[in-house]
Design an enzyme around this catalytic site. Structure first.
Site, PDB file in Angstrom:
ATOM      1  N   TYR A 127       0.838  -1.202   0.000  1.00 15.35           N
ATOM      2  CA  TYR A 127       0.000   0.000   0.000  1.00 15.35           C
ATOM      3  C   TYR A 127       0.872   1.251   0.000  1.00 15.35           C
ATOM      4  O   TYR A 127       0.681   2.167  -0.812  1.00 15.35           O
ATOM      5  CB  TYR A 127      -0.925   0.002   1.214  1.00 15.35           C
ATOM      6  N   LYS A 131       1.430   4.279  -2.987  1.00 17.37           N
ATOM      7  CA  LYS A 131       1.241   5.716  -2.774  1.00 17.37           C
ATOM      8  C   LYS A 131       2.504   6.503  -3.132  1.00 17.37           C
ATOM      9  O   LYS A 131       2.428   7.596  -3.703  1.00 17.37           O
ATOM     10  CB  LYS A 131       0.837   5.976  -1.322  1.00 17.37           C
TER      11      LYS A 131
END
Length: 299
Positions: A127, A131
């Protein structure tokens, strides 16, 4: 401005759309699932993936929040996370808005605490990597942009709040424990924090929403800013706060530390205070109180 808000029906997105409307902007929402409070409201919305969206009218700017965001799931399904989080951003870039405000995350930093925007970025889960790659893609795109690195959004608004099953974030899970007399698990003990449990910087969703409106109007040189309270709360402190606000005894146990969880994530917010003239207004007590109100009346 006509502002495309991807993920605009979600927990943070709902608050952002409300603030945009208050400021006189026209939010257009694209989300895979539109919450009931939008269906009855004045907003334009499209229930679909960002990757499949083609605007009927030109957009001036985009606040891009649509993303898969559960850290533990990103460890289990990394390719799915890269697919959705990167390709949704690429679609937004293809629409050529004049400005993009991008929902990034404290997960880009990895291990450590008291992070400034100049701190090393070394994400320890897919994750966080998705980003960080998104931030780099925006730099390469040449589009005017500002990436906001969130530190644990929490709380609720009057007409919108956290809606997710199964629950994956500490405060909503604790609300469920208080309401339904369930046991809470604290993952890890003996960590390098003041009481040995994980420390996080919880930021009220209303404060985060206000930062987005300011970010749209920002014309300075910076492209990354931390959005947090600047204060850390440990798991033990959070449990005590929830117990006090709800007047419920929270049963909890120690579970194994999760490898993808850094011991501490706390923001240095001096840059956003200076550049956006933004200051968080709400405390951890406000956050828990608002979340408890939502849990009892709306969830």
């Amino acid at each position: 401005m006509r502002v495309l808000v991807t993920g605009g029906s979600g927990f943070i997105g709902s608050a952002v759309c409300e603030e945009l409307s208050k400021a006189g902007h026209d939010p257009v929402i694209v989300d895979k699932k539109i919450q009931p409070w939008f269906r009855a409201g004045p907003y334009s919305y499209y229930e679909m993936r960002v990757q499949d969206y083609t605007p009927e009218h030109p957009i001036d700017a985009c606040i891009h929040m649509a993303a898969s965001h559960v850290v533990s799931d990103s460890v289990k399904y990394p390719i799915d996370y890269y697919d959705n989080n990167i390709n949704s951003l690429l679609r937004v870039i293809q629409l050529k808005p004049k400005k993009i405000v991008y929902s990034s995350s404290a997960a880009v930093y990895g291990l450590g605490s008291n992070f400034t925007e100049q701190s090393n970025t070394n994400p320890i889960n897919p994750y966080g990597r998705s980003k960080l790659w998104g931030e780099q893609i925006l730099k390469d795109s040449g589009i005017d942009h500002l990436s906001l690195r969130y530190f644990n959004a929490a709380g609720s608004g009057t007409n919108h709040g956290y809606v997710q099953e199964p629950r994956t974030h500490a405060i909503p899970i604790l609300m469920d424990c208080a309401k339904n007399n369930k046991q809470f698990t604290v993952f890890g003990n003996g960590l390098k924090t003041r009481d040995g449990t994980c420390e996080r910087d919880y930021t009220h969703v209303k404060d985060i929403a206000k930062a987005h409106v300011l970010a749209l109007e920002y014309t300075g040189k910076h492209h990354v800013m931390n959005i947090g309270s600047g204060k850390g709360t440990t798991m033990k402190e959070l449990i005590a706060c929830v117990s006090n606000i709800t007047n419920k005894s929270i049963q909890w146990k120690i579970g194994p530390k999760r490898e993808y969880d850094p011991p501490s994530l706390v923001a240095d917010i001096s840059l956003v205070k200076k550049e956006l003239k933004w200051n968080p207004e709400y405390t951890i007590k406000d956050i828990v109180s608002d979340a408890w109100c939502w849990e009892q009346t709306k969830y």
